[in-house]
Design a protein around this motif. Structure first.
Motif, mmCIF file in Angstrom:
data_model
loop_
_atom_site.group_PDB
_atom_site.id
_atom_site.type_symbol
_atom_site.label_atom_id
_atom_site.label_comp_id
_atom_site.label_asym_id
_atom_site.label_seq_id
_atom_site.Cartn_x
_atom_site.Cartn_y
_atom_site.Cartn_z
ATOM 1 N N ARG A 137 -22.832 -11.902 30.018
ATOM 2 C CA ARG A 137 -21.795 -11.844 31.041
ATOM 3 C C ARG A 137 -21.100 -13.205 31.099
ATOM 4 N NH1 ARG A 137 -26.292 -12.947 34.487
ATOM 5 N NH2 ARG A 137 -25.891 -14.835 35.745
ATOM 6 N N LEU A 138 -19.847 -13.204 31.518
ATOM 7 C CA LEU A 138 -19.081 -14.445 31.608
ATOM 8 C C LEU A 138 -19.182 -15.046 32.999
ATOM 9 C CD1 LEU A 138 -15.825 -13.579 29.622
ATOM 10 C CD2 LEU A 138 -17.796 -14.905 28.851
ATOM 11 N N SER A 174 -29.685 -24.863 33.146
ATOM 12 C CA SER A 174 -29.369 -24.232 31.865
ATOM 13 C C SER A 174 -28.177 -24.913 31.191
ATOM 14 C CB SER A 174 -29.069 -22.748 32.083
ATOM 15 O OG SER A 174 -28.736 -22.114 30.869
ATOM 16 N N PHE A 175 -27.193 -25.343 31.998
ATOM 17 C CA PHE A 175 -26.017 -26.015 31.437
ATOM 18 C C PHE A 175 -26.404 -27.383 30.894
ATOM 19 C CE2 PHE A 175 -21.498 -27.727 32.218
ATOM 20 C CZ PHE A 175 -21.062 -27.269 30.987
ATOM 21 N N ALA A 181 -21.003 -18.026 28.599
ATOM 22 C CA ALA A 181 -21.594 -16.701 28.381
ATOM 23 C C ALA A 181 -23.075 -16.813 28.711
ATOM 24 C CB ALA A 181 -21.389 -16.254 26.937
ATOM 25 N N VAL A 182 -23.493 -16.082 29.712
ATOM 26 C CA VAL A 182 -24.885 -16.107 30.150
ATOM 27 C C VAL A 182 -25.614 -14.919 29.523
ATOM 28 C CG1 VAL A 182 -26.436 -15.978 32.128
ATOM 29 C CG2 VAL A 182 -24.286 -17.259 32.303
ATOM 30 N N HIS A 183 -26.761 -15.202 28.935
ATOM 31 C CA HIS A 183 -27.606 -14.166 28.358
ATOM 32 C C HIS A 183 -28.311 -13.444 29.506
ATOM 33 C CE1 HIS A 183 -31.386 -12.923 26.031
ATOM 34 N NE2 HIS A 183 -30.395 -12.203 25.536
ATOM 35 N N ALA A 188 -25.834 -19.072 26.908
ATOM 36 C CA ALA A 188 -25.905 -18.896 25.461
ATOM 37 C C ALA A 188 -24.723 -19.543 24.753
ATOM 38 C CB ALA A 188 -25.955 -17.408 25.119
ATOM 39 N N ALA A 189 -23.627 -19.718 25.472
ATOM 40 C CA ALA A 189 -22.423 -20.336 24.897
ATOM 41 C C ALA A 189 -21.578 -20.869 26.037
ATOM 42 C CB ALA A 189 -21.629 -19.321 24.080
#
Length: 374
Positions: free
Chosen positions: A204-205, A219-220, A267-269, A276-277
């Motif tokens: 998801r964005l 996470s970031f 983009a979160v897994h 993730a990105a």
């Protein structure tokens, strides 16, 4: 006879209106003059407010600037940025001389100053960069290829010859690219839909401006650490950077203090809740028609799912809606970074120039004693 250059360290002012801000402002004008000579525009030029914030010491880096004066006027300078948290063996440096004072040995003197300082600080590897507009044809002029084997820069450029004479090796070439904005809506939506289909429902964005939401901050920070290991660095002697939430907030605060707006798309897994990105734009309101596309990373374990295109296309769509006055975006990519370059080309980025990334091991000796073209 060449006039003697007076070399001193720059003392940063607290603000631009201080009585002791004159040297800082004059040094900036010299840097601006050289960038204008190279590029013919101000796209890669920092404003004084941004420069003052970025030159101040923080917990993670320290900048030392050396001024070369003739008759009280700054005609040359060198600077070195020293990492303070990791990569403690390295420094990134630059030397410049005003056009009318070149070929007198002043570049050599400024280089010697910065190299001796780096060695005294325990740094064994120095890195530097040269800048080259994309107005040359490799088929018709002599070019120099990096040790990475991808890309090329003009072999007889003054900065290239200076670097080679003084023991620096070309490790990597970065492509500097421009994108005319806005991207046509139908093309952008087509790219976005195709990326969404490839990524599927596991991602998801998330969007934010300036400060990462607390729920994603850890996470970031990890993703920023991976930026130092998961992108091509050729033979540059860089080690992994360690990021935590404190380092992340420090970076964000410096952007805010400089008056910049940062627009991030990640983009979160979904199964793990981890980033993730990600990609982000750096917008300086003092240049209202320009935006800089900065870091973009797809973490290695999540590659092959078009996440790079997903976050980039989504962030372009967002920024075009919020800043309709934008006319151009600029960015940099390692020439060997085929996947990210392909994404940028699909979006419409075109080459505007190339940056040569150089490296020298100071343990192999000081700058050569060749003064003729410095």
């Amino acid at each position: 006879m060449t006039e003697q250059l007076e070399i001193s360290s720059l003392q940063l002012p607290n603000n631009l209106t201080d009585s002791d801000a004159a040297d800082f402002l004059e040094a900036g004008l010299l840097l601006d003059q050289i960038r204008l000579e190279t590029w013919g525009n101000r796209d890669r030029i920092s404003d004084p407010e941004t420069r003052l914030v970025s030159w101040r010491q923080n917990d993670y880096s320290r900048l030392e600037v050396f001024l070369g004066k003739l008759g009280g006027k700054i005609v040359a300078l060198s600077w070195i940025s020293l990492p303070l948290h990791d990569n403690l063996h390295t420094g990134f440096m630059s030397v410049c001389v005003a056009a009318e004072h070149r070929k007198r040995g002043y570049g050599q003197l400024m280089l010697e100053t910065v190299e001796k300082y780096a060695a005294a600080q325990g740094r064994s590897v120095l890195m530097s960069s040269t800048e080259h507009p994309a107005d040359f044809d490799p088929a018709t002029i002599a070019v120099l290829e990096p040790k990475s084997g991808t890309g090329a820069i003009p072999q007889f450029d003054a900065g290239v010859r200076f670097s080679l004479r003084h023991g620096y090796q070309l490790e990597q070439v970065e492509r500097f690219s421009e994108l005319r904005l806005p991207i046509e809506g139908a093309h952008l939506e087509e790219l976005l839909r195709a990326a969404e289909a490839k990524a599927g429902t596991d991602y998801r964005l998330e969007f934010w401006q300036d400060r990462c939401p607390e729920r994603l901050a850890e996470s970031f920070a990890v993703a920023n650490s991976r930026m130092s290991t998961d992108i091509p660095s050729a033979g540059l002697a860089v080690e992994a950077e360690t990021w935590d939430i404190k380092r992340l907030r420090d970076m964000e605060q410096r952007f805010i203090e400089a008056g910049h707006r940062i627009d991030v798309c990640a983009a979160v897994h979904v199964p793990s809740g981890q980033i993730a990105a990600y990609t982000y734009f750096d917008y300086n309101q003092k240049k209202p028609q320009l935006i800089s596309q900065e870091d973009t990373l797809v973490i290695r374990e999540h590659r092959g799912k078009r996440l790079g295109m997903l976050v980039k296309a989504a962030n372009v769509r967002r920024i075009q809606e919020e800043l309709p006055q934008l006319e151009k975006a600029i960015t940099w990519n390692a020439a060997e970074n085929d996947h990210m370059l392909a994404i940028n080309i699909e979006l419409g980025f075109a080459p505007a120039g190339y940056d040569g990334e150089w490296q020298k091991d100071l343990r192999k000796g000081p700058a050569n004693e060749q003064l003729d073209s410095d």
